[in-house]
Design a protein around this motif. Sequence first.
Motif, short mmCIF file in Angstrom:
data_model
loop_
_atom_site.label_atom_id
_atom_site.label_comp_id
_atom_site.label_asym_id
_atom_site.label_seq_id
_atom_site.Cartn_x
_atom_site.Cartn_y
_atom_site.Cartn_z
N ILE A 15 76.51 -33.49 4.29
CA ILE A 15 75.74 -32.28 3.97
C ILE A 15 75.55 -31.45 5.23
O ILE A 15 75.70 -30.23 5.22
CB ILE A 15 74.39 -32.63 3.31
CG1 ILE A 15 74.62 -33.26 1.93
CG2 ILE A 15 73.52 -31.37 3.17
CD1 ILE A 15 73.36 -33.85 1.30
N GLY A 16 75.21 -32.11 6.33
CA GLY A 16 75.02 -31.39 7.60
C GLY A 16 76.27 -30.64 8.01
O GLY A 16 76.20 -29.49 8.47
N ASP B 141 80.69 -31.43 -3.53
CA ASP B 141 79.67 -30.69 -4.27
C ASP B 141 78.42 -31.56 -4.30
O ASP B 141 78.42 -32.64 -4.88
CB ASP B 141 80.16 -30.40 -5.68
CG ASP B 141 79.22 -29.48 -6.43
OD1 ASP B 141 78.51 -28.70 -5.78
OD2 ASP B 141 79.20 -29.57 -7.67
N PHE B 142 77.37 -31.09 -3.64
CA PHE B 142 76.14 -31.87 -3.56
C PHE B 142 75.15 -31.37 -4.59
O PHE B 142 75.04 -30.18 -4.85
CB PHE B 142 75.53 -31.75 -2.15
CG PHE B 142 76.46 -32.23 -1.07
CD1 PHE B 142 76.67 -33.59 -0.87
CD2 PHE B 142 77.14 -31.34 -0.27
CE1 PHE B 142 77.53 -34.05 0.11
CE2 PHE B 142 78.00 -31.78 0.73
CZ PHE B 142 78.20 -33.13 0.91
N SER B 143 74.41 -32.31 -5.18
CA SER B 143 73.41 -31.96 -6.18
C SER B 143 72.20 -31.31 -5.50
O SER B 143 71.99 -31.46 -4.29
CB SER B 143 72.97 -33.21 -6.94
OG SER B 143 72.20 -34.05 -6.10
N ASP B 144 71.40 -30.63 -6.30
CA ASP B 144 70.17 -30.04 -5.78
C ASP B 144 69.25 -31.14 -5.23
O ASP B 144 68.57 -30.94 -4.23
CB ASP B 144 69.44 -29.23 -6.85
CG ASP B 144 70.11 -27.88 -7.10
OD1 ASP B 144 70.96 -27.46 -6.29
OD2 ASP B 144 69.76 -27.24 -8.12
N ASP B 145 69.24 -32.29 -5.91
CA ASP B 145 68.42 -33.41 -5.43
C ASP B 145 68.86 -33.86 -4.04
O ASP B 145 68.03 -34.10 -3.16
CB ASP B 145 68.48 -34.60 -6.39
CG ASP B 145 67.66 -34.38 -7.65
OD1 ASP B 145 66.80 -33.47 -7.67
OD2 ASP B 145 67.88 -35.13 -8.62
N GLN B 146 70.17 -33.96 -3.84
CA GLN B 146 70.69 -34.37 -2.53
C GLN B 146 70.34 -33.34 -1.46
O GLN B 146 69.96 -33.69 -0.34
CB GLN B 146 72.19 -34.59 -2.58
CG GLN B 146 72.61 -35.83 -3.33
CD GLN B 146 74.11 -35.93 -3.48
OE1 GLN B 146 74.76 -34.96 -3.90
NE2 GLN B 146 74.65 -37.09 -3.15
N LEU B 147 70.47 -32.07 -1.80
CA LEU B 147 70.13 -31.02 -0.83
C LEU B 147 68.64 -31.03 -0.51
O LEU B 147 68.25 -30.82 0.65
CB LEU B 147 70.58 -29.64 -1.35
CG LEU B 147 72.09 -29.46 -1.53
CD1 LEU B 147 72.39 -28.08 -2.08
CD2 LEU B 147 72.84 -29.71 -0.23
N GLN B 148 67.81 -31.28 -1.52
CA GLN B 148 66.36 -31.38 -1.28
C GLN B 148 66.06 -32.58 -0.39
O GLN B 148 65.24 -32.48 0.53
CB GLN B 148 65.59 -31.49 -2.60
CG GLN B 148 64.08 -31.49 -2.42
CD GLN B 148 63.57 -30.17 -1.85
OE1 GLN B 148 63.77 -29.12 -2.45
NE2 GLN B 148 62.90 -30.22 -0.71
#
Length: 130
Positions: free
Chosen positions: A109-110, A45-52
């Motif tokens: 993430i990729g 589960d990735f945070s919004d910050d990590q996805l940004q």
Amino acid sequence: MQRLTALFSAALLATGLMATTAHAQQEQDPAQDPMATQQAAPAQDFSDDQLQQFADASQEIAVISQEYTQRLQEAEDESAQQEVRTEANDRMIEVVEDSGLDVDTFNAIGQSIQQDPEMMQRVQEMANQS
């Protein structure tokens, strides 16, 4: 939309380049199944910050990828091609690390966005807002 697809394609290509370097730098157990790592990625589960951070780094990596693809095509021999690949890889790793992510997280993430259309959509929306 085509631009975003190209962006993420370039970023995912880049993750492959970085993964090659990362694997070369780490000791790996040859009995370990590399697919097991890839299959585990969507569970994270990735945070919004990590996805940004991923979206921002991906945009820069897409530019680097285009630049180095041209240089790779112009390279005269295998040695020159390897030099171009190494230089491109180093620049992409620097972009990822400057974004605040480590290469392993970027790669995870990729892999996740390849398997999770909703996450892909979220990252695309973040890239559009950047």
